[in-house]
Enzyme design. Structure first.
Site, PDB file in Angstrom:
ATOM      1  CE  LYS A  11      19.692  25.026  23.654  1.00 51.61           C
ATOM      2  NZ  LYS A  11      19.358  23.601  23.531  1.00 51.61           N
ATOM      3  CB  THR A  57      16.197  24.274  25.980  1.00 56.57           C
ATOM      4  OG1 THR A  57      16.685  23.084  25.362  1.00 56.57           O
ATOM      5  CG2 THR A  57      15.684  23.961  27.377  1.00 56.57           C
ATOM      6  CG  ASP A  58      16.197  23.747  19.092  1.00 59.91           C
ATOM      7  OD1 ASP A  58      17.426  23.863  19.003  1.00 59.91           O
ATOM      8  OD2 ASP A  58      15.417  23.821  18.109  1.00 59.91           O
ATOM      9  CG  PHE A 159      49.003  45.969  53.325  1.00 54.74           C
ATOM     10  CD1 PHE A 159      47.835  46.593  53.722  1.00 54.74           C
ATOM     11  CD2 PHE A 159      49.206  44.644  53.682  1.00 54.74           C
ATOM     12  CE1 PHE A 159      46.869  45.913  54.453  1.00 54.74           C
ATOM     13  CE2 PHE A 159      48.249  43.946  54.403  1.00 54.74           C
ATOM     14  CZ  PHE A 159      47.081  44.586  54.790  1.00 54.74           C
ATOM     15  NE  ARG A 176      50.309  46.748  48.387  1.00 54.77           N
ATOM     16  CZ  ARG A 176      49.382  45.979  48.960  1.00 54.77           C
ATOM     17  NH1 ARG A 176      49.688  44.775  49.389  1.00 54.77           N
ATOM     18  NH2 ARG A 176      48.133  46.435  49.102  1.00 54.77           N
ATOM     19  CB  VAL A 218      43.056  45.667  48.137  1.00 59.39           C
ATOM     20  CG1 VAL A 218      42.028  45.346  47.052  1.00 59.39           C
ATOM     21  CG2 VAL A 218      44.446  45.244  47.688  1.00 59.39           C
ATOM     22  CD  GLN A 219      41.175  45.233  52.617  1.00 56.69           C
ATOM     23  OE1 GLN A 219      42.204  45.724  52.130  1.00 56.69           O
ATOM     24  NE2 GLN A 219      41.174  44.036  53.189  1.00 56.69           N
ATOM     25  CG  ASN A 245      45.699  40.824  46.981  1.00 58.66           C
ATOM     26  OD1 ASN A 245      45.360  40.380  48.063  1.00 58.66           O
ATOM     27  ND2 ASN A 245      45.833  42.117  46.769  1.00 58.66           N
ATOM     28  CG  HIS A 247      49.870  38.027  45.684  1.00 59.37           C
ATOM     29  ND1 HIS A 247      49.785  39.095  46.538  1.00 59.37           N
ATOM     30  CD2 HIS A 247      48.912  37.140  46.084  1.00 59.37           C
ATOM     31  CE1 HIS A 247      48.826  38.871  47.413  1.00 59.37           C
ATOM     32  NE2 HIS A 247      48.276  37.704  47.160  1.00 59.37           N
TER      33      HIS A 247
END
Length: 281
Positions: A11, A57-58, A159, A176, A218-219, A245, A247
């Site tokens: 479920k 599933t109920d 960057f 940036r 970012v890495q 990102n 941007h």
């Protein structure tokens, strides 16, 4: 001939909210949405008309609600353990259960600087979740994390020095706007017990690195977040991080008789860079 290679069922999106009343006025709340998948000796229901192995599933939904009444507290990872343990102990023909709990966070309101005992505001920045993988005769595998946690800083990011070819048009920059929808999932080892404190410590570590450290990419920032998370929380063995990102592109307003001051920016999410890594001890 067709062969049933594997199967599971359950479920999804079982929702429940628990009010935890410490006294007449001081309350905590926990709101979750659960996905429960069951595995085991279920082939008969696929290969014949024999439904004896099927737990409706109920019933799965009702079980989550019942367990929430008795055992749900403010820690969703602990509750994932409760659900997984219940299904394996109650139904001998089940071999495993996969649980994911997603939490809607509610922050306590502060009135005149004082936390209110029973009033809350929805904390919408990201979705917290926990996962549990439970197999009969084995220790549970538990993890926790967050998806879509939007964070931004307006400087201390650049960057430069990247690979350049005939298709490169991106100009280098040492200043940036850096924004991302942070996604993270960390895996607990068998000694972990205080899951909520670990969750808070890891998010705090991510914020500290993001806010206080110059980002050359970012890495690099992603790895530094994972590195500090592992250092702060000894009971996690692995963290998977995703930092797409978000941007904010500089608008050239020189044709409108305004200098290009990198102050007025165009928000855009499409297309976006996707940066991912797994950091382990």
């Amino acid at each position: 001939m067709a062969t049933l290679e594997s199967n599971r069922y359950g479920k999804f999106r079982v929702r429940v909210m628990k009010v935890i009343r410490h006294d007449e006025t001081h309350h905590d709340v926990c709101e979750i949405e659960a996905d429960v998948l069951l595995q085991g000796e279920l082939d008969g229901s696929y290969l014949s008309e024999d439904n004896r192995s099927i737990i409706p599933t109920d019933t799965v939904k009702n079980t989550v609600h019942f367990l929430a009444h008795d055992q749900l507290g403010t820690c969703r990872t602990s509750f994932a353990q409760v659900i997984g343990k219940h299904f394996l102990e109650t139904y001998p023909h089940l071999a495993g259960a996969e649980i994911e709990l997603r939490e809607r966070k509610w922050d306590r309101l502060s009135i005149d600087g004082t936390p209110h005992p029973h009033a809350f505001a929805h904390s919408a920045n990201g979705e917290f979740f926990s996962r549990g993988s439970f197999s009969r005769g084995q220790a549970p595998v538990l993890s926790s994390g967050i998806r879509g946690h939007l964070i931004m800083k307006t400087t201390q990011s650049g960057f430069e020095g990247y690979n350049i070819c005939e298709f490169t048009t991106l100009p280098p920059t040492s200043d940036r706007v850096f924004a991302t929808r942070l996604g993270a999932e960390w895996s607990f080892d068998s000694t972990a017990t205080d899951y909520c404190s670990a969750d808070a410590a890891i998010l705090t570590a991510a914020h500290e690195v993001f806010a206080n450290t110059y980002s050359p990419s970012v890495q690099r920032t992603l790895f530094e977040i994972g590195e500090l998370a592992l250092a702060r929380v000894p009971h996690i063995s692995r963290i998977e991080l995703k930092m797409p990102n978000v941007h904010f592109l500089s608008l050239d307003l020189t044709k409108l008789s305004r200098p290009n001051q990198n102050a007025v920016l165009l928000p855009t999410d499409e297309p976006h860079g996707e940066i991912e890594a797994v950091i382990t001890r």
